[in-house]
Design a protein around this motif. Sequence first.
Motif, PDB file in Angstrom:
ATOM      1  N   LEU A   1       0.838  -1.201   0.000  1.00 18.69           N
ATOM      2  CA  LEU A   1       0.000   0.000   0.000  1.00 18.69           C
ATOM      3  C   LEU A   1       0.875   1.254   0.000  1.00 18.69           C
ATOM      4  O   LEU A   1       0.593   2.214  -0.725  1.00 18.69           O
ATOM      5  CB  LEU A   1      -0.934   0.006   1.203  1.00 18.69           C
ATOM      6  CG  LEU A   1      -2.005  -1.077   1.234  1.00 18.69           C
ATOM      7  CD1 LEU A   1      -2.766  -1.042   2.550  1.00 18.69           C
ATOM      8  CD2 LEU A   1      -2.943  -0.958   0.058  1.00 18.69           C
ATOM      9  N   ALA A   2       1.915   1.243   0.802  1.00 12.56           N
ATOM     10  CA  ALA A   2       2.821   2.397   0.860  1.00 12.56           C
ATOM     11  C   ALA A   2       3.512   2.614  -0.476  1.00 12.56           C
ATOM     12  O   ALA A   2       3.769   3.758  -0.871  1.00 12.56           O
ATOM     13  CB  ALA A   2       3.850   2.204   1.970  1.00 12.56           C
ATOM     14  N   ARG A   3       3.788   1.553  -1.174  1.00 16.25           N
ATOM     15  CA  ARG A   3       4.449   1.685  -2.472  1.00 16.25           C
ATOM     16  C   ARG A   3       3.570   2.451  -3.471  1.00 16.25           C
ATOM     17  O   ARG A   3       4.072   3.136  -4.341  1.00 16.25           O
ATOM     18  CB  ARG A   3       4.801   0.300  -3.009  1.00 16.25           C
ATOM     19  CG  ARG A   3       5.734   0.353  -4.178  1.00 16.25           C
ATOM     20  CD  ARG A   3       6.317  -1.008  -4.481  1.00 16.25           C
ATOM     21  NE  ARG A   3       7.154  -0.870  -5.668  1.00 16.25           N
ATOM     22  CZ  ARG A   3       7.310  -1.794  -6.570  1.00 16.25           C
ATOM     23  NH1 ARG A   3       6.724  -2.957  -6.432  1.00 16.25           N
ATOM     24  NH2 ARG A   3       8.064  -1.581  -7.622  1.00 16.25           N
ATOM     25  N   TYR A   4       2.241   2.344  -3.332  1.00 18.14           N
ATOM     26  CA  TYR A   4       1.343   3.105  -4.188  1.00 18.14           C
ATOM     27  C   TYR A   4       1.421   4.608  -3.923  1.00 18.14           C
ATOM     28  O   TYR A   4       0.992   5.396  -4.755  1.00 18.14           O
ATOM     29  CB  TYR A   4      -0.106   2.625  -4.039  1.00 18.14           C
ATOM     30  CG  TYR A   4      -0.386   1.367  -4.807  1.00 18.14           C
ATOM     31  CD1 TYR A   4      -0.492   1.383  -6.190  1.00 18.14           C
ATOM     32  CD2 TYR A   4      -0.546   0.155  -4.160  1.00 18.14           C
ATOM     33  CE1 TYR A   4      -0.748   0.228  -6.910  1.00 18.14           C
ATOM     34  CE2 TYR A   4      -0.803  -1.011  -4.872  1.00 18.14           C
ATOM     35  CZ  TYR A   4      -0.896  -0.960  -6.240  1.00 18.14           C
ATOM     36  OH  TYR A   4      -1.147  -2.106  -6.950  1.00 18.14           O
ATOM     37  N   LEU A   5       1.951   4.993  -2.779  1.00 19.62           N
ATOM     38  CA  LEU A   5       2.110   6.418  -2.476  1.00 19.62           C
ATOM     39  C   LEU A   5       3.298   7.012  -3.214  1.00 19.62           C
ATOM     40  O   LEU A   5       3.366   8.221  -3.391  1.00 19.62           O
ATOM     41  CB  LEU A   5       2.300   6.633  -0.972  1.00 19.62           C
ATOM     42  CG  LEU A   5       1.189   6.142  -0.063  1.00 19.62           C
ATOM     43  CD1 LEU A   5       1.519   6.491   1.377  1.00 19.62           C
ATOM     44  CD2 LEU A   5      -0.151   6.692  -0.467  1.00 19.62           C
ATOM     45  N   GLY A   6       4.224   6.177  -3.612  1.00 23.33           N
ATOM     46  CA  GLY A   6       5.441   6.643  -4.268  1.00 23.33           C
ATOM     47  C   GLY A   6       5.328   6.660  -5.779  1.00 23.33           C
ATOM     48  O   GLY A   6       4.269   6.909  -6.352  1.00 23.33           O
ATOM     49  N   ASP A   7       6.417   6.387  -6.402  1.00 22.47           N
ATOM     50  CA  ASP A   7       6.521   6.421  -7.859  1.00 22.47           C
ATOM     51  C   ASP A   7       5.536   5.435  -8.494  1.00 22.47           C
ATOM     52  O   ASP A   7       5.491   4.269  -8.131  1.00 22.47           O
ATOM     53  CB  ASP A   7       7.959   6.077  -8.258  1.00 22.47           C
ATOM     54  CG  ASP A   7       8.191   6.184  -9.750  1.00 22.47           C
ATOM     55  OD1 ASP A   7       7.403   6.865 -10.429  1.00 22.47           O
ATOM     56  OD2 ASP A   7       9.168   5.587 -10.237  1.00 22.47           O
ATOM     57  N   SER A   8       4.770   5.914  -9.458  1.00 19.91           N
ATOM     58  CA  SER A   8       3.744   5.078 -10.084  1.00 19.91           C
ATOM     59  C   SER A   8       4.233   4.372 -11.343  1.00 19.91           C
ATOM     60  O   SER A   8       3.455   3.660 -11.980  1.00 19.91           O
ATOM     61  CB  SER A   8       2.519   5.929 -10.422  1.00 19.91           C
ATOM     62  OG  SER A   8       2.889   6.964 -11.313  1.00 19.91           O
ATOM     63  N   ALA A   9       5.493   4.516 -11.681  1.00 18.21           N
ATOM     64  CA  ALA A   9       6.001   3.916 -12.918  1.00 18.21           C
ATOM     65  C   ALA A   9       5.860   2.396 -12.924  1.00 18.21           C
ATOM     66  O   ALA A   9       5.703   1.792 -13.976  1.00 18.21           O
ATOM     67  CB  ALA A   9       7.466   4.301 -13.131  1.00 18.21           C
ATOM     68  N   TRP A  10       5.859   1.760 -11.778  1.00 24.74           N
ATOM     69  CA  TRP A  10       5.793   0.299 -11.711  1.00 24.74           C
ATOM     70  C   TRP A  10       4.402  -0.236 -12.015  1.00 24.74           C
ATOM     71  O   TRP A  10       4.245  -1.422 -12.278  1.00 24.74           O
ATOM     72  CB  TRP A  10       6.288  -0.209 -10.359  1.00 24.74           C
ATOM     73  CG  TRP A  10       5.445   0.159  -9.178  1.00 24.74           C
ATOM     74  CD1 TRP A  10       5.473   1.350  -8.494  1.00 24.74           C
ATOM     75  CD2 TRP A  10       4.472  -0.647  -8.519  1.00 24.74           C
ATOM     76  NE1 TRP A  10       4.576   1.331  -7.464  1.00 24.74           N
ATOM     77  CE2 TRP A  10       3.945   0.120  -7.452  1.00 24.74           C
ATOM     78  CE3 TRP A  10       3.982  -1.926  -8.728  1.00 24.74           C
ATOM     79  CZ2 TRP A  10       2.966  -0.367  -6.594  1.00 24.74           C
ATOM     80  CZ3 TRP A  10       3.007  -2.404  -7.866  1.00 24.74           C
ATOM     81  CH2 TRP A  10       2.512  -1.630  -6.821  1.00 24.74           C
ATOM     82  N   TRP A  11       3.382   0.608 -12.006  1.00 25.90           N
ATOM     83  CA  TRP A  11       2.038   0.090 -12.242  1.00 25.90           C
ATOM     84  C   TRP A  11       1.177   0.945 -13.169  1.00 25.90           C
ATOM     85  O   TRP A  11       0.319   0.425 -13.857  1.00 25.90           O
ATOM     86  CB  TRP A  11       1.295  -0.099 -10.914  1.00 25.90           C
ATOM     87  CG  TRP A  11       1.099   1.169 -10.130  1.00 25.90           C
ATOM     88  CD1 TRP A  11       1.949   1.685  -9.203  1.00 25.90           C
ATOM     89  CD2 TRP A  11       0.001   2.073 -10.205  1.00 25.90           C
ATOM     90  NE1 TRP A  11       1.444   2.850  -8.697  1.00 25.90           N
ATOM     91  CE2 TRP A  11       0.242   3.119  -9.298  1.00 25.90           C
ATOM     92  CE3 TRP A  11      -1.170   2.109 -10.955  1.00 25.90           C
ATOM     93  CZ2 TRP A  11      -0.634   4.176  -9.110  1.00 25.90           C
ATOM     94  CZ3 TRP A  11      -2.044   3.169 -10.772  1.00 25.90           C
ATOM     95  CH2 TRP A  11      -1.772   4.181  -9.844  1.00 25.90           C
ATOM     96  N   LEU A  12       1.386   2.231 -13.229  1.00 25.52           N
ATOM     97  CA  LEU A  12       0.459   3.117 -13.920  1.00 25.52           C
ATOM     98  C   LEU A  12       0.412   2.887 -15.429  1.00 25.52           C
ATOM     99  O   LEU A  12      -0.663   2.864 -16.023  1.00 25.52           O
ATOM    100  CB  LEU A  12       0.798   4.577 -13.617  1.00 25.52           C
ATOM    101  CG  LEU A  12      -0.188   5.599 -14.169  1.00 25.52           C
ATOM    102  CD1 LEU A  12      -1.571   5.380 -13.589  1.00 25.52           C
ATOM    103  CD2 LEU A  12       0.294   7.008 -13.856  1.00 25.52           C
ATOM    104  N   HIS A  13       1.556   2.688 -16.051  1.00 29.86           N
ATOM    105  CA  HIS A  13       1.602   2.532 -17.507  1.00 29.86           C
ATOM    106  C   HIS A  13       0.717   1.362 -17.963  1.00 29.86           C
ATOM    107  O   HIS A  13      -0.077   1.490 -18.887  1.00 29.86           O
ATOM    108  CB  HIS A  13       3.041   2.354 -17.979  1.00 29.86           C
ATOM    109  CG  HIS A  13       3.154   2.181 -19.459  1.00 29.86           C
ATOM    110  ND1 HIS A  13       2.912   3.204 -20.334  1.00 29.86           N
ATOM    111  CD2 HIS A  13       3.453   1.094 -20.201  1.00 29.86           C
ATOM    112  CE1 HIS A  13       3.071   2.756 -21.564  1.00 29.86           C
ATOM    113  NE2 HIS A  13       3.398   1.482 -21.513  1.00 29.86           N
ATOM    114  N   THR A  14       0.846   0.236 -17.290  1.00 26.26           N
ATOM    115  CA  THR A  14       0.054  -0.944 -17.648  1.00 26.26           C
ATOM    116  C   THR A  14      -1.436  -0.669 -17.503  1.00 26.26           C
ATOM    117  O   THR A  14      -2.231  -1.038 -18.364  1.00 26.26           O
ATOM    118  CB  THR A  14       0.444  -2.136 -16.750  1.00 26.26           C
ATOM    119  OG1 THR A  14       1.825  -2.402 -16.928  1.00 26.26           O
ATOM    120  CG2 THR A  14      -0.370  -3.364 -17.075  1.00 26.26           C
ATOM    121  N   LEU A  15      -1.800   0.004 -16.422  1.00 26.41           N
ATOM    122  CA  LEU A  15      -3.217   0.256 -16.192  1.00 26.41           C
ATOM    123  C   LEU A  15      -3.784   1.256 -17.189  1.00 26.41           C
ATOM    124  O   LEU A  15      -4.918   1.116 -17.633  1.00 26.41           O
ATOM    125  CB  LEU A  15      -3.451   0.737 -14.762  1.00 26.41           C
ATOM    126  CG  LEU A  15      -3.051  -0.250 -13.672  1.00 26.41           C
ATOM    127  CD1 LEU A  15      -3.445   0.278 -12.307  1.00 26.41           C
ATOM    128  CD2 LEU A  15      -3.662  -1.613 -13.894  1.00 26.41           C
TER     129      LEU A  15
END
Length: 183
Positions: A99-113
């Motif tokens: 959950l905390a990781r979603y507060l940081g850099d979104s490069a790991w998930w946003l592009h795919t979504l």
Amino acid sequence: MKIALMIGKKSPTLIESVSLKIIAKCTEWLSTPYESENGLMTLGELGALNADWAIHVLPLIMDRLQRSEAWNERRLATFAIGQIGKTHPELIRDATPILARYLGDSAWWLHTLKDNSQKTFKAAGLNISISINDGVDPEVWLRDAALGVLGDIGAEHPDMVKDFVSMIVLCGSGNFSAYDFFC
């Protein structure tokens, strides 16, 4: 389903015999694009009622939190974890860093979504592309969900979020750089 959960909120033992059927139905819903959201919310409610049920449903929820291709499924998985965490905080300890990781850099998930928010359909020989976000910013909505759930967890169990307090405060104030935490 909803009636069983309402009964379970009054007395979880009354729905003990149907709990596995509820989990099975929610698992079925998770495989369909229009019912997966109901499945996640129902799993969160069920898991909040009983620690044994939470142990069964958390892997399903965690999978959607980390691997769903739909931003709203990840957001609802966040809320489901929050529901379980209110009554069984010890069971969601592994979810707090995610959950905390979603507060940081979104490069790991946003592009795919964002790629998956555009769907192309063939109708009458034409390729039609539609957006399923309805103008919503997935990054903001998912980050807000994670921030809210971490705040709720921290309010009741500060030790569970102690490693993320500075990030939560900075994210909540809007004055942070994602790279301050994850890069």
